[in-house]
Design a protein around this motif. Structure first.
Motif, PDB file in Angstrom:
ATOM      1  N   ARG A 105      39.723  71.057  50.829  1.00  0.00           N
ATOM      2  CA  ARG A 105      40.373  69.554  50.966  1.00  0.00           C
ATOM      3  C   ARG A 105      41.932  70.191  50.338  1.00  0.00           C
ATOM      4  NH1 ARG A 105      38.396  63.856  51.949  1.00  0.00           N
ATOM      5  NH2 ARG A 105      37.897  65.233  53.617  1.00  0.00           N
ATOM      6  N   ILE A 106      42.909  69.957  51.071  1.00  0.00           N
ATOM      7  CA  ILE A 106      44.325  70.212  50.552  1.00  0.00           C
ATOM      8  C   ILE A 106      44.902  68.858  50.434  1.00  0.00           C
ATOM      9  CG2 ILE A 106      44.292  72.518  51.607  1.00  0.00           C
ATOM     10  CD1 ILE A 106      46.892  70.349  53.047  1.00  0.00           C
ATOM     11  N   PHE A 107      44.387  67.576  50.817  1.00  0.00           N
ATOM     12  CA  PHE A 107      45.223  66.432  50.489  1.00  0.00           C
ATOM     13  C   PHE A 107      44.001  65.414  50.474  1.00  0.00           C
ATOM     14  CE2 PHE A 107      47.667  62.768  51.064  1.00  0.00           C
ATOM     15  CZ  PHE A 107      48.860  62.947  50.308  1.00  0.00           C
ATOM     16  N   PHE A 205      29.813  69.010  55.073  1.00  0.00           N
ATOM     17  CA  PHE A 205      30.514  68.068  53.939  1.00  0.00           C
ATOM     18  C   PHE A 205      31.078  68.720  52.893  1.00  0.00           C
ATOM     19  CE2 PHE A 205      27.317  65.259  56.329  1.00  0.00           C
ATOM     20  CZ  PHE A 205      28.342  64.634  56.853  1.00  0.00           C
ATOM     21  N   LEU A 206      32.577  68.926  52.942  1.00  0.00           N
ATOM     22  CA  LEU A 206      33.024  69.958  52.057  1.00  0.00           C
ATOM     23  C   LEU A 206      32.975  69.276  50.471  1.00  0.00           C
ATOM     24  CD1 LEU A 206      36.430  70.785  53.927  1.00  0.00           C
ATOM     25  CD2 LEU A 206      34.085  71.977  53.602  1.00  0.00           C
ATOM     26  N   ASP A 207      32.456  67.944  50.360  1.00  0.00           N
ATOM     27  CA  ASP A 207      32.480  67.344  49.014  1.00  0.00           C
ATOM     28  C   ASP A 207      31.297  67.713  48.350  1.00  0.00           C
ATOM     29  OD1 ASP A 207      30.943  65.886  50.683  1.00  0.00           O
ATOM     30  OD2 ASP A 207      31.615  64.040  50.051  1.00  0.00           O
ATOM     31  N   GLN A 208      30.226  68.360  48.872  1.00  0.00           N
ATOM     32  CA  GLN A 208      28.962  68.825  48.255  1.00  0.00           C
ATOM     33  C   GLN A 208      28.935  69.946  47.867  1.00  0.00           C
ATOM     34  OE1 GLN A 208      26.602  66.841  47.190  1.00  0.00           O
ATOM     35  NE2 GLN A 208      26.423  65.223  48.584  1.00  0.00           N
ATOM     36  N   ARG A 209      29.991  70.755  47.874  1.00  0.00           N
ATOM     37  CA  ARG A 209      30.149  72.239  47.587  1.00  0.00           C
ATOM     38  C   ARG A 209      29.562  72.666  46.060  1.00  0.00           C
ATOM     39  NH1 ARG A 209      35.216  72.303  46.543  1.00  0.00           N
ATOM     40  NH2 ARG A 209      35.843  72.664  48.831  1.00  0.00           N
ATOM     41  N   THR A 372      30.141  64.547  40.494  1.00  0.00           N
ATOM     42  CA  THR A 372      30.963  63.803  41.105  1.00  0.00           C
ATOM     43  C   THR A 372      31.669  64.472  42.259  1.00  0.00           C
ATOM     44  OG1 THR A 372      32.735  63.626  39.627  1.00  0.00           O
ATOM     45  CG2 THR A 372      31.127  61.863  39.477  1.00  0.00           C
ATOM     46  N   LEU A 373      33.017  64.154  42.482  1.00  0.00           N
ATOM     47  CA  LEU A 373      33.695  64.847  43.826  1.00  0.00           C
ATOM     48  C   LEU A 373      34.376  66.078  42.992  1.00  0.00           C
ATOM     49  CD1 LEU A 373      35.530  62.164  45.489  1.00  0.00           C
ATOM     50  CD2 LEU A 373      33.885  63.442  46.371  1.00  0.00           C
ATOM     51  N   PRO A 374      34.283  67.391  43.736  1.00  0.00           N
ATOM     52  CA  PRO A 374      34.880  68.691  43.424  1.00  0.00           C
ATOM     53  C   PRO A 374      36.220  68.435  43.092  1.00  0.00           C
ATOM     54  CG  PRO A 374      34.452  68.700  45.702  1.00  0.00           C
ATOM     55  CD  PRO A 374      33.798  67.474  45.110  1.00  0.00           C
ATOM     56  N   SER A 375      36.976  69.470  42.330  1.00  0.00           N
ATOM     57  CA  SER A 375      38.292  69.307  41.995  1.00  0.00           C
ATOM     58  C   SER A 375      39.220  69.402  43.213  1.00  0.00           C
ATOM     59  CB  SER A 375      38.783  70.704  41.303  1.00  0.00           C
ATOM     60  OG  SER A 375      38.443  71.794  41.900  1.00  0.00           O
ATOM     61  N   ASP A 376      38.989  69.822  44.401  1.00  0.00           N
ATOM     62  CA  ASP A 376      40.083  69.853  45.553  1.00  0.00           C
ATOM     63  C   ASP A 376      40.043  68.089  45.969  1.00  0.00           C
ATOM     64  OD1 ASP A 376      37.383  70.491  46.225  1.00  0.00           O
ATOM     65  OD2 ASP A 376      37.975  70.773  48.445  1.00  0.00           O
ATOM     66  N   PHE A 377      39.063  67.511  45.644  1.00  0.00           N
ATOM     67  CA  PHE A 377      38.921  66.131  46.163  1.00  0.00           C
ATOM     68  C   PHE A 377      39.684  65.045  44.868  1.00  0.00           C
ATOM     69  CE2 PHE A 377      36.353  67.794  49.255  1.00  0.00           C
ATOM     70  CZ  PHE A 377      36.097  66.879  50.266  1.00  0.00           C
ATOM     71  N   VAL A 378      40.850  65.358  44.721  1.00  0.00           N
ATOM     72  CA  VAL A 378      41.642  64.689  43.681  1.00  0.00           C
ATOM     73  C   VAL A 378      41.422  63.198  43.849  1.00  0.00           C
ATOM     74  CG1 VAL A 378      43.911  64.216  42.617  1.00  0.00           C
ATOM     75  CG2 VAL A 378      43.194  66.583  43.376  1.00  0.00           C
TER      76      VAL A 378
END
Length: 397
Positions: A105-107, A205-209, A372-378
């Motif tokens: 995720r970039i934004f 689902f990119l948030d489970q990386r 919790t969310l990975p670092s790209d999910f600010v």
């Protein structure tokens, strides 16, 4: 200024907004009846007429829009969007340098300063997701800002604001060149097959990386794994690559079988050595108890709401009972990976469900780690609901 109107905020909400809370709640507005068209720019003032911030009108979940700036001289123009997206890209600069991960995720909406908008990167393609008609009204400015900042092959979009509960399934392609799907992306060296043109979900689902990496690197070796609500089998693939003895993937959707076969196959895994079952997860739990099946590792990652012919599931009400069913088929010293993306409660309450489930089943447990969310999910600390992901690795003692 784009259709800017002055909106008065009740004093008991104004301080919270001034302190950084980004959601414009319906109850906060004294003169909400003047809102007529999503996409209107809102000049937010308190009851004494003092400036709070500027945002936009766009109905999303419980909100009427988002505050996007608290600078009185800052407008929602082209340079504003370029500044916000440019800052977000800088935060993710390390991801672009990592050849082992080519999807991220970039934004991330309000975490990056504009609620209602997310942008994901898939191997030189970008996917914009619009969560209200309000933010979609700024599509041209946002699209131009992105094009000015990045090199890309193609750009796709997902319109997630249809109030009828159905995805707006028109052509998701926006500009550039059309991708050839399925296309392959990588996550921590593992390949994923994604489709950017098949409705709201792309295949991963990119948030489970971080969770998938932990399964592969520390939990899967030699284990029997049950992956419930498995979608395209991503957890199963990582478990298999981590040396799992066998994985079982269960999902009610018919598409889950071919999608899971595809993910196994592109990673060189013999899918026939694993079980892929298209059935109701709750019926599978009954089946497993009847057949006396047990597992060393059980993944629970249900949607916030799920419905089948016989069952309804709500993460708000039913997660404890779901855990109890998982406990019943988990081996002693086995691990349950309990996950939810429900934003209505925090990690503390979620852990409370774990405690109650184990107490009611008469078993002891130990929490090994949590995510919790990975670092790209600010996210932003002022809006706790934005940090929605809660994952707990629980050992059954």
């Amino acid at each position: 200024m784009k259709n800017e109107i002055k909106v008065k905020v009740r004093n008991d909400y104004a301080k919270k907004m001034k302190d950084g809370f980004p959601l414009i709640e319906k109850e906060a507005l004294i003169n909400a009846d003047i809102l007529s068209e999503e996409g209107q720019t809102l000049h937010l003032i308190d009851e004494r007429g003092r400036f709070i911030g500027r945002g936009y009108y766009g109905e999303q979940n419980k909100g009427y829009g988002w505050v996007v700036t608290r600078q009185q001289d800052e407008s929602m123009d082209q340079s504003f969007f370029e500044k916000k997206i440019g800052t977000a890209l800088q935060k993710r600069s390390g991801f672009f340098k990592d050849e082992s991960t080519t999807a991220f995720r970039i934004f991330n909406g309000e975490g990056d300063g504009i609620g209602g908008l997310t942008i994901d990167y898939y191997e030189a393609f970008y996917v914009l997701s619009w969560y209200s008609e309000g933010i979609y009204a700024f599509k041209n400015q946002i699209l131009k800002a992105l094009q000015n900042l990045v090199e890309y092959k193609g750009i796709y979009e997902k319109k997630r604001f249809n109030t009828g509960g159905k995805y707006i399934d028109d052509d998701d392609f926006v500009t550039g060149e059309r991708g050839e799907f399925p296309m392959l992306v990588k996550e921590n060296g593992v390949q994923f097959s994604v489709h950017l043109n098949e409705g709201p979900m792309t295949g991963v689902f990119l948030d489970q990386r971080d969770v998938r990496k932990a399964i592969r690197d520390r939990y899967a070796e030699g284990k029997t794994v049950l992956n419930t609500f498995s979608y395209t089998g991503a957890f199963s693939v990582f478990a298999a690559l981590g040396g799992a003895q066998k994985t079982t993937s269960v999902d009610l959707a018919n598409r889950s079988y071919p999608k899971t076969v595809e993910q196994f196959s592109i990673n060189g895994i013999d899918y026939e050595a694993h079980d892929i079952k298209v059935m109701d997860v709750f019926e599978y739990f009954k089946y497993a108890v009847k057949k006396q099946l047990t597992f060393d590792l059980v993944v629970l990652d249900p949607p916030s709401f799920a419905r089948s012919k016989k069952h309804r599931f709500s993460a708000a009400k039913d997660y404890k009972d779901l855990l109890k069913q998982a406990i019943a088929i988990t081996e002693k010293n086995g691990v349950i990976i309990a996950s939810t993306n429900y934003s209505g409660y925090g990690m503390g309450k979620f852990k409370g469900f774990v405690e109650k489930a184990f107490k009611e089943t008469g078993h002891r447990y130990k929490i090994e780690e949590q995510y919790t969310l990975p670092s790209d999910f600010v996210t932003t600390k002022e809006y706790k609901a934005g940090d929605y992901l809660k994952v707990v690795f629980i050992k059954k003692l």
